[in-house]
Design a protein around this motif. Structure first.
Motif, PDB file in Angstrom:
ATOM      1  N   CYS A  46      43.565  42.120  43.994  1.00 46.58           N
ATOM      2  CA  CYS A  46      44.248  41.989  45.288  1.00 46.58           C
ATOM      3  C   CYS A  46      45.665  41.430  45.144  1.00 46.58           C
ATOM      4  O   CYS A  46      46.238  40.927  46.108  1.00 46.58           O
ATOM      5  CB  CYS A  46      43.436  41.128  46.256  1.00 46.58           C
ATOM      6  SG  CYS A  46      41.899  41.919  46.789  1.00 46.58           S
ATOM      7  N   ARG A  47      46.189  41.472  43.910  1.00 45.75           N
ATOM      8  CA  ARG A  47      47.523  40.927  43.615  1.00 45.75           C
ATOM      9  C   ARG A  47      47.623  39.454  43.970  1.00 45.75           C
ATOM     10  O   ARG A  47      48.677  38.956  44.392  1.00 45.75           O
ATOM     11  CB  ARG A  47      48.617  41.734  44.325  1.00 45.75           C
ATOM     12  CG  ARG A  47      48.681  43.189  43.884  1.00 45.75           C
ATOM     13  CD  ARG A  47      49.837  43.917  44.533  1.00 45.75           C
ATOM     14  NE  ARG A  47      49.926  45.292  44.077  1.00 45.75           N
ATOM     15  CZ  ARG A  47      50.573  45.689  42.991  1.00 45.75           C
ATOM     16  NH1 ARG A  47      51.185  44.792  42.237  1.00 45.75           N
ATOM     17  NH2 ARG A  47      50.613  46.965  42.659  1.00 45.75           N
ATOM     18  N   ASN A  48      46.529  38.750  43.783  1.00 48.42           N
ATOM     19  CA  ASN A  48      46.519  37.318  44.040  1.00 48.42           C
ATOM     20  C   ASN A  48      47.242  36.560  42.940  1.00 48.42           C
ATOM     21  O   ASN A  48      47.522  37.103  41.870  1.00 48.42           O
ATOM     22  CB  ASN A  48      45.083  36.813  44.168  1.00 48.42           C
ATOM     23  CG  ASN A  48      44.434  37.260  45.469  1.00 48.42           C
ATOM     24  OD1 ASN A  48      45.076  37.877  46.306  1.00 48.42           O
ATOM     25  ND2 ASN A  48      43.161  36.957  45.623  1.00 48.42           N
ATOM     26  N   LYS A  60      42.254  38.900  49.901  1.00 49.13           N
ATOM     27  CA  LYS A  60      43.534  38.564  50.522  1.00 49.13           C
ATOM     28  C   LYS A  60      43.539  39.162  51.929  1.00 49.13           C
ATOM     29  O   LYS A  60      43.243  40.340  52.112  1.00 49.13           O
ATOM     30  CB  LYS A  60      44.720  39.098  49.736  1.00 49.13           C
ATOM     31  CG  LYS A  60      46.074  38.796  50.393  1.00 49.13           C
ATOM     32  CD  LYS A  60      47.240  39.298  49.553  1.00 49.13           C
ATOM     33  CE  LYS A  60      47.452  38.445  48.331  1.00 49.13           C
ATOM     34  NZ  LYS A  60      48.647  38.845  47.556  1.00 49.13           N
ATOM     35  N   ILE A  61      43.875  38.323  52.896  1.00 46.39           N
ATOM     36  CA  ILE A  61      43.962  38.747  54.288  1.00 46.39           C
ATOM     37  C   ILE A  61      45.355  38.424  54.802  1.00 46.39           C
ATOM     38  O   ILE A  61      45.813  37.290  54.694  1.00 46.39           O
ATOM     39  CB  ILE A  61      42.907  38.036  55.165  1.00 46.39           C
ATOM     40  CG1 ILE A  61      41.498  38.188  54.573  1.00 46.39           C
ATOM     41  CG2 ILE A  61      42.943  38.586  56.579  1.00 46.39           C
ATOM     42  CD1 ILE A  61      40.448  37.373  55.304  1.00 46.39           C
ATOM     43  N   CYS A  74      42.220  42.979  51.787  1.00 50.88           N
ATOM     44  CA  CYS A  74      41.816  43.409  50.443  1.00 50.88           C
ATOM     45  C   CYS A  74      40.638  42.557  50.009  1.00 50.88           C
ATOM     46  O   CYS A  74      40.637  41.336  50.202  1.00 50.88           O
ATOM     47  CB  CYS A  74      42.978  43.260  49.462  1.00 50.88           C
ATOM     48  SG  CYS A  74      42.548  43.662  47.742  1.00 50.88           S
ATOM     49  N   PHE A  75      39.633  43.196  49.402  1.00 55.50           N
ATOM     50  CA  PHE A  75      38.450  42.472  48.930  1.00 55.50           C
ATOM     51  C   PHE A  75      38.020  43.042  47.595  1.00 55.50           C
ATOM     52  O   PHE A  75      37.772  44.243  47.472  1.00 55.50           O
ATOM     53  CB  PHE A  75      37.313  42.588  49.951  1.00 55.50           C
ATOM     54  CG  PHE A  75      36.122  41.717  49.629  1.00 55.50           C
ATOM     55  CD1 PHE A  75      36.088  40.396  50.048  1.00 55.50           C
ATOM     56  CD2 PHE A  75      35.063  42.209  48.891  1.00 55.50           C
ATOM     57  CE1 PHE A  75      35.007  39.582  49.754  1.00 55.50           C
ATOM     58  CE2 PHE A  75      33.979  41.413  48.584  1.00 55.50           C
ATOM     59  CZ  PHE A  75      33.946  40.095  49.021  1.00 55.50           C
ATOM     60  N   ASP A  76      37.948  42.174  46.593  1.00 58.23           N
ATOM     61  CA  ASP A  76      37.544  42.578  45.244  1.00 58.23           C
ATOM     62  C   ASP A  76      38.363  43.770  44.744  1.00 58.23           C
ATOM     63  O   ASP A  76      37.841  44.705  44.157  1.00 58.23           O
ATOM     64  CB  ASP A  76      36.049  42.897  45.203  1.00 58.23           C
ATOM     65  CG  ASP A  76      35.465  42.824  43.798  1.00 58.23           C
ATOM     66  OD1 ASP A  76      35.959  42.010  42.996  1.00 58.23           O
ATOM     67  OD2 ASP A  76      34.516  43.577  43.504  1.00 58.23           O
ATOM     68  N   ASP A  77      39.659  43.718  45.012  1.00 56.46           N
ATOM     69  CA  ASP A  77      40.637  44.725  44.589  1.00 56.46           C
ATOM     70  C   ASP A  77      40.526  46.038  45.349  1.00 56.46           C
ATOM     71  O   ASP A  77      41.091  47.050  44.920  1.00 56.46           O
ATOM     72  CB  ASP A  77      40.554  44.996  43.086  1.00 56.46           C
ATOM     73  CG  ASP A  77      41.927  45.093  42.441  1.00 56.46           C
ATOM     74  OD1 ASP A  77      42.894  44.549  43.020  1.00 56.46           O
ATOM     75  OD2 ASP A  77      42.051  45.697  41.363  1.00 56.46           O
TER      76      ASP A  77
END
Length: 215
Positions: A46-48, A60-61, A74-77
């Motif tokens: 998720c580009r975290n 990422k929300i 995005c959840f688990d890429d």
């Protein structure tokens, strides 16, 4: 002539210094010595900013920005909701994910300004135990929100839903069957004194690692 040459040299050096300063200020986080040498930097899901440990899901929300830029989840890429996927809408954008496997179950949008609130009530009521719920607001998240819907979100672990008002921004990750309040929630009020946009607060971006539901 010598003075002109020295002046021109000074201006060139000053310009080069300014460009270098701007480049490093904006790009240092994305460019490193390894990338200059042709080595790719590791990409987190998720580009975290960091990777999640084993038995955790990266997420990422991002809420919407005013009524112009849509939200994304995005959840688990996996990008579940976004403007690019063309599956977002005004109000609340919600994604459901299996809390054990991480597999997407359902996504939907609910118009909280002029939509039918019973649609959201039914959607929340039918969520099965162990399901992870991800929520991103866009434009207005609360005009149609009633006490029943607020109670349903509170049961999913929300601490802020009772304070969400007209044009507030709100991002939330909870789960059906959660025993405690979720640590993954952010809320910002629509306040004329602090709004970043005309009539709307700034967007919210939340990332983290959600634990898997272990049977």
């Amino acid at each position: 002539a010598g003075l002109i040459r020295y002046t021109a040299l000074f201006i060139m050096l000053l310009g080069a210094w300014f460009v270098v300063q701007m480049y490093f200020d904006r790009s240092w986080k994305a460019v490193s010595l390894r990338s200059w040498l042709g080595q790719q930097l590791p990409q987190h899901k998720c580009r975290n900013q960091k990777s999640c440990p084993q038995n955790y899901f990266a997420f990422k929300i991002i809420s919407g920005a005013a009524n112009v830029v849509g939200p994304s989840i995005c959840f688990d890429d996996m990008v579940l909701l976004s403007s690019v996927k063309n599956n977002i809408g005004r109000g609340l954008n919600i994604a459901l994910v299996n809390g054990t496997s991480g597999q997407p179950l359902k996504v939907d949008t609910f118009d909280m300004y002029s939509g039918d609130i019973t649609k959201l009530e039914t959607f929340l009521q039918e969520i099965k135990h162990g399901t992870i719920v991800l929520v991103a607001s866009y434009d207005d998240a609360a005009t149609k929100m009633n006490d029943k819907v607020r109670a349903q979100f509170a049961e999913l672990g929300s601490s802020h839903v009772n304070n969400v008002g007209f044009r507030d921004n709100w991002v939330f990750l909870g789960a059906k069957g959660l025993k405690n309040k979720s640590p993954f929630e952010e809320h910002i009020k629509n306040d004329q004194k602090t709004n970043k946009y005309d009539g709307w607060p700034e967007l919210l971006e939340m990332e983290g690692c959600a634990p898997k539901k272990m049977d």
